[in-house]
Write an enzyme that holds these catalytic residues in place. Structure first.
Site, PDB file in Angstrom:
ATOM      1  N   LYS A  53     108.236  81.343   3.418  1.00 38.76           N
ATOM      2  CA  LYS A  53     108.940  82.218   4.365  1.00 38.76           C
ATOM      3  C   LYS A  53     109.106  81.513   5.716  1.00 38.76           C
ATOM      4  CE  LYS A  53     107.476  86.400   1.962  1.00 38.76           C
ATOM      5  NZ  LYS A  53     106.574  87.523   1.795  1.00 38.76           N
ATOM      6  N   GLN A  97     101.703  90.059   4.850  1.00 35.27           N
ATOM      7  CA  GLN A  97     101.730  89.677   3.435  1.00 35.27           C
ATOM      8  C   GLN A  97     100.750  90.544   2.643  1.00 35.27           C
ATOM      9  OE1 GLN A  97     103.907  87.521   2.148  1.00 35.27           O
ATOM     10  NE2 GLN A  97     103.119  87.743   0.084  1.00 35.27           N
ATOM     11  N   ASP A 120     110.255  94.210   6.016  1.00 33.88           N
ATOM     12  CA  ASP A 120     109.943  94.446   4.597  1.00 33.88           C
ATOM     13  C   ASP A 120     110.462  95.812   4.138  1.00 33.88           C
ATOM     14  OD1 ASP A 120     108.626  92.522   3.016  1.00 33.88           O
ATOM     15  OD2 ASP A 120     106.749  92.795   4.116  1.00 33.88           O
TER      16      ASP A 120
HETATM   17  N1  GUN Z   1     103.645  90.519  -1.635  1.00 35.42           N
HETATM   18  C1  GUN Z   1     104.442  90.370  -2.719  1.00 35.42           C
HETATM   19  N2  GUN Z   1     105.738  90.618  -2.404  1.00 35.42           N
HETATM   20  C2  GUN Z   1     105.757  90.923  -1.090  1.00 35.42           C
HETATM   21  C3  GUN Z   1     106.806  91.278  -0.189  1.00 35.42           C
HETATM   22  O1  GUN Z   1     107.985  91.376  -0.531  1.00 35.42           O
HETATM   23  N3  GUN Z   1     106.409  91.513   1.092  1.00 35.42           N
HETATM   24  C4  GUN Z   1     105.120  91.445   1.485  1.00 35.42           C
HETATM   25  N4  GUN Z   1     104.838  91.709   2.763  1.00 35.42           N
HETATM   26  N5  GUN Z   1     104.121  91.123   0.682  1.00 35.42           N
HETATM   27  C5  GUN Z   1     104.452  90.866  -0.612  1.00 35.42           C
END
Ligand code: GUN
Length: 283
Positions: A53, A97, A120
């Site tokens: 990311k 995350q 998100d």
């Molecule tokens: N863990 C797995 N997929 C995601 C996501 O799309 N966003 C976040 N914040 N954590 C994740």
């Protein structure tokens, strides 16, 4: 039938080139899109996702901050940092995350993020807005899946869409988006009786249950569009999806591979949401 491969890397490249141009335009007006990513603990998969990311931000010309904490950090410390980021004008998107260690109340932490910076789309206010059909941010993975349908010209109206998995991150928001696009949606999960009887009816099958090669060719209707959201590591270290790709691609009309399908699109749509947040803030 041999399925068309829905190439996530190619679509991601195309979209990211556009985002880079839009970010440059915005930067010329004094706003550089900025994303903060918070990672608690040392889960190896989460570390890889967070690194990807942050790298994607750099490539698109976005500002980013990676903030890491040991697994036993006090939630109050993370909450205090989120409050600072909420007020930081260089930050337009905040992402925590998931999953978080067991001593965290994930919902409480997600609710601490300012809804305007919740790229998100996991804040309860944004979940509600999505459910009501006027989303502020669309969760990145299902957003990426919808981009595949748009790019391939797949009309969803009246189609039977079956989703395997009921998570807040994928299954539930995916159902909302498909329903909004006028598909007839079924969500299956670990307690569903006779799963294959549902999957065999699907024109659109989205697998997001986290079980390696769970979806076999006999579970797929000939001509179905199959989207594989799974990322599983096999004992030999290789990655594979929730779908038996080799066999199912002989039955489906279109299919996403793993790797190179949904994965690159998830990060791409995180960039999209961060850019949108920055554009909104800049007016
Ligand atoms: N863990 C797995 N997929 C995601 C996501 O799309 N966003 C976040 N914040 N954590 C994740």
């Amino acid at each position: 039938m041999t399925a068309t491969i829905l190439d996530g890397n190619a679509l991601a490249r195309k979209l990211r080139a556009d985002f880079k141009t839009r970010a440059e335009t915005l930067a010329a007006r004094g706003t550089r899109p900025g994303l903060a990513v918070l990672l608690v603990g040392e889960d190896p998969a989460s570390q890889v996702y967070v690194r990807n990311k942050v790298n994607a931000c750099a490539q698109a010309g976005f500002h980013s901050e990676k903030i890491t904490y040991p697994p036993d950090v006090e939630p109050a410390i993370v909450l205090a940092r989120i409050a600072e980021l909420n007020a930081d004008p260089r930050i337009h998107g905040i992402l925590v995350q998931l999953p978080l260690p067991g001593h965290f109340d994930s919902d409480a932490l997600l609710k601490a993020i300012a809804p305007e910076k919740d790229v998100d789309g996991f804040h309860a206010e944004n979940v509600g807005a999505l459910m009501q059909g006027h989303p502020r941010f669309i969760p990145c993975t299902p957003y990426g899946v919808m981009k595949f349908f748009a790019e391939a010209g797949i009309d969803l109206k009246g189609k039977e869409a079956v989703i395997l998995g009921r998570s807040n991150i994928v299954g539930k928001p995916m159902a909302m988006l498909l329903m909004q696009a006028s598909a007839t949606v079924t969500i299956c999960h670990s307690q569903t009786r006779d799963l294959a009887c549902h999957t065999r009816r699907a024109d659109i099958l989205v697998a997001a249950l986290g079980k390696a090669r769970f979806v076999t060719a006999d579970m797929v209707r000939p001509g179905a569009v199959v989207i594989d959201v799974g990322i599983n590591r096999l004992p030999d270290g290789k990655l594979c999806g929730d779908v038996d790709f080799a066999a199912v691609s002989e039955v489906a009309s279109a299919i996403t591979p793993v790797p190179g399908g949904v994965g690159p699109m998830t990060i791409t749509m995180l960039l999209a949401n961060t850019l949108e947040a920055a554009e909104r803030e800049a007016g």
